[in-house]
Structures are given as structure tokens and as C-alpha cells.
Design a protein around this motif. Sequence first.
Motif, PDB file in Angstrom:
ATOM      1  N   ASP A  79      15.286 -31.716  23.739  1.00 58.28           N
ATOM      2  CA  ASP A  79      15.848 -31.461  22.451  1.00 58.28           C
ATOM      3  C   ASP A  79      16.695 -32.852  21.844  1.00 58.28           C
ATOM      4  OD1 ASP A  79      15.007 -29.020  22.279  1.00 58.28           O
ATOM      5  OD2 ASP A  79      16.852 -28.013  22.668  1.00 58.28           O
ATOM      6  N   GLN A  80      17.369 -33.379  23.033  1.00 58.76           N
ATOM      7  CA  GLN A  80      18.004 -34.563  22.716  1.00 58.76           C
ATOM      8  C   GLN A  80      17.189 -35.785  22.312  1.00 58.76           C
ATOM      9  OE1 GLN A  80      20.177 -35.433  26.075  1.00 58.76           O
ATOM     10  NE2 GLN A  80      21.945 -34.171  25.491  1.00 58.76           N
ATOM     11  N   LEU A  81      15.849 -35.849  22.942  1.00 56.82           N
ATOM     12  CA  LEU A  81      14.861 -36.846  22.558  1.00 56.82           C
ATOM     13  C   LEU A  81      14.288 -36.747  21.256  1.00 56.82           C
ATOM     14  CD1 LEU A  81      12.623 -37.022  25.848  1.00 56.82           C
ATOM     15  CD2 LEU A  81      14.202 -38.801  24.968  1.00 56.82           C
ATOM     16  N   VAL A  82      14.134 -35.453  20.879  1.00 54.79           N
ATOM     17  CA  VAL A  82      13.654 -35.135  19.475  1.00 54.79           C
ATOM     18  C   VAL A  82      14.646 -35.580  18.374  1.00 54.79           C
ATOM     19  CG1 VAL A  82      13.249 -33.143  17.666  1.00 54.79           C
ATOM     20  CG2 VAL A  82      12.170 -33.042  19.819  1.00 54.79           C
ATOM     21  N   ALA A  83      16.059 -35.345  18.733  1.00 54.86           N
ATOM     22  CA  ALA A  83      17.090 -35.676  17.773  1.00 54.86           C
ATOM     23  C   ALA A  83      17.030 -37.228  17.825  1.00 54.86           C
ATOM     24  CB  ALA A  83      18.476 -35.213  18.269  1.00 54.86           C
ATOM     25  N   HIS A  84      16.856 -37.938  18.892  1.00 55.79           N
ATOM     26  CA  HIS A  84      16.841 -39.226  18.799  1.00 55.79           C
ATOM     27  C   HIS A  84      15.759 -40.096  18.154  1.00 55.79           C
ATOM     28  CE1 HIS A  84      17.871 -43.162  20.552  1.00 55.79           C
ATOM     29  NE2 HIS A  84      16.853 -43.458  20.857  1.00 55.79           N
ATOM     30  N   ALA A  85      14.735 -39.287  18.261  1.00 60.38           N
ATOM     31  CA  ALA A  85      13.331 -39.718  17.150  1.00 60.38           C
ATOM     32  C   ALA A  85      13.580 -39.669  16.010  1.00 60.38           C
ATOM     33  CB  ALA A  85      12.090 -39.013  17.737  1.00 60.38           C
ATOM     34  N   GLU A  86      14.424 -38.463  15.355  1.00 56.42           N
ATOM     35  CA  GLU A  86      14.523 -38.442  14.169  1.00 56.42           C
ATOM     36  C   GLU A  86      15.718 -39.579  13.511  1.00 56.42           C
ATOM     37  OE1 GLU A  86      16.323 -34.445  14.218  1.00 56.42           O
ATOM     38  OE2 GLU A  86      14.043 -33.327  14.016  1.00 56.42           O
ATOM     39  N   GLN A  87      16.652 -40.119  14.603  1.00 49.86           N
ATOM     40  CA  GLN A  87      17.679 -40.850  14.133  1.00 49.86           C
ATOM     41  C   GLN A  87      16.808 -42.477  14.032  1.00 49.86           C
ATOM     42  OE1 GLN A  87      20.640 -41.047  13.322  1.00 49.86           O
ATOM     43  NE2 GLN A  87      20.626 -38.771  13.333  1.00 49.86           N
ATOM     44  N   ILE A  88      15.915 -42.556  14.911  1.00 49.62           N
ATOM     45  CA  ILE A  88      15.074 -43.724  14.926  1.00 49.62           C
ATOM     46  C   ILE A  88      14.310 -43.896  13.569  1.00 49.62           C
ATOM     47  CG2 ILE A  88      13.134 -45.121  15.956  1.00 49.62           C
ATOM     48  CD1 ILE A  88      14.074 -44.183  18.602  1.00 49.62           C
ATOM     49  N   ARG A  89      13.739 -42.623  13.160  1.00 46.92           N
ATOM     50  CA  ARG A  89      12.744 -42.500  11.931  1.00 46.92           C
ATOM     51  C   ARG A  89      13.844 -42.824  10.740  1.00 46.92           C
ATOM     52  NH1 ARG A  89       8.075 -40.535  11.342  1.00 46.92           N
ATOM     53  NH2 ARG A  89       7.130 -39.425  13.261  1.00 46.92           N
ATOM     54  N   ARG A  90      15.230 -42.726  10.753  1.00 49.27           N
ATOM     55  CA  ARG A  90      16.052 -42.839   9.900  1.00 49.27           C
ATOM     56  C   ARG A  90      16.577 -44.232   9.816  1.00 49.27           C
ATOM     57  NH1 ARG A  90      21.182 -43.845   9.616  1.00 49.27           N
ATOM     58  NH2 ARG A  90      21.614 -43.348  12.092  1.00 49.27           N
TER      59      ARG A  90
END
Length: 100
Positions: A79-90
Motif C-alpha cells: 500500500d505504501q508503494l502504491v501511495a509512493h507511485a502516486e506521489q511520483i506521478r504528481r
Amino acid sequence: MRDHSAEDLAFLEDLSHEGEEIALAAPEFGGVTEVLVASIRQWPFANDEDRGLPYLGLDATGEGEVANLRKGAALAFADQLVAHAEQIRRLAAALEGAPS
């Protein structure tokens, strides 16, 4: 089933099983490097509090295993990896107008 008879094991506790590794290929100047290497691992005859239960072995740095995650912790990390990927996209979206 794997045949361990040819292995030179001093103690039964030294016997381990490891599943196929998965890794993220991250860009690196001049190439790529594998990060977040993970696999299911088990030491079936370990005499510890987990009693040889399988876990997710994680090598985050390329220096060797840094964490042994049981199911709940492994899912929380995912779940933390998914959230991190979303931040990278941002962050990548903020680069609009910059050359691709």
C-alpha cells in the motif's frame, strides 16, 4: 520438490527455500538498476518465534535482505508503494512544459 541431499548443510536449520525473485528496474545514469527485490522465503526448520513460517524477503538497497515481512506487513508495504507511485506521478505531472 527440491532435493537437498547434495547440499553441504551442517544443521537442518540451515535449510531454506526461496521463491522466484521480482524486482523493479529503476533508471540509473547510463542504465538501470534493480531495486526492491522481493521473494517468498522460508526456513522450515528454524527454531524461532515464527517457527519457520514463510515470509516476504525484501532487499531494498541491493545490499542483501533488509526485512522479513509477514502477510500483514507485506500488504501494508505494498500500500505504501502504491501511495509512493502516486506521489511520483504528481511530481512528474508538475514537470509539464519541461522536455520529455
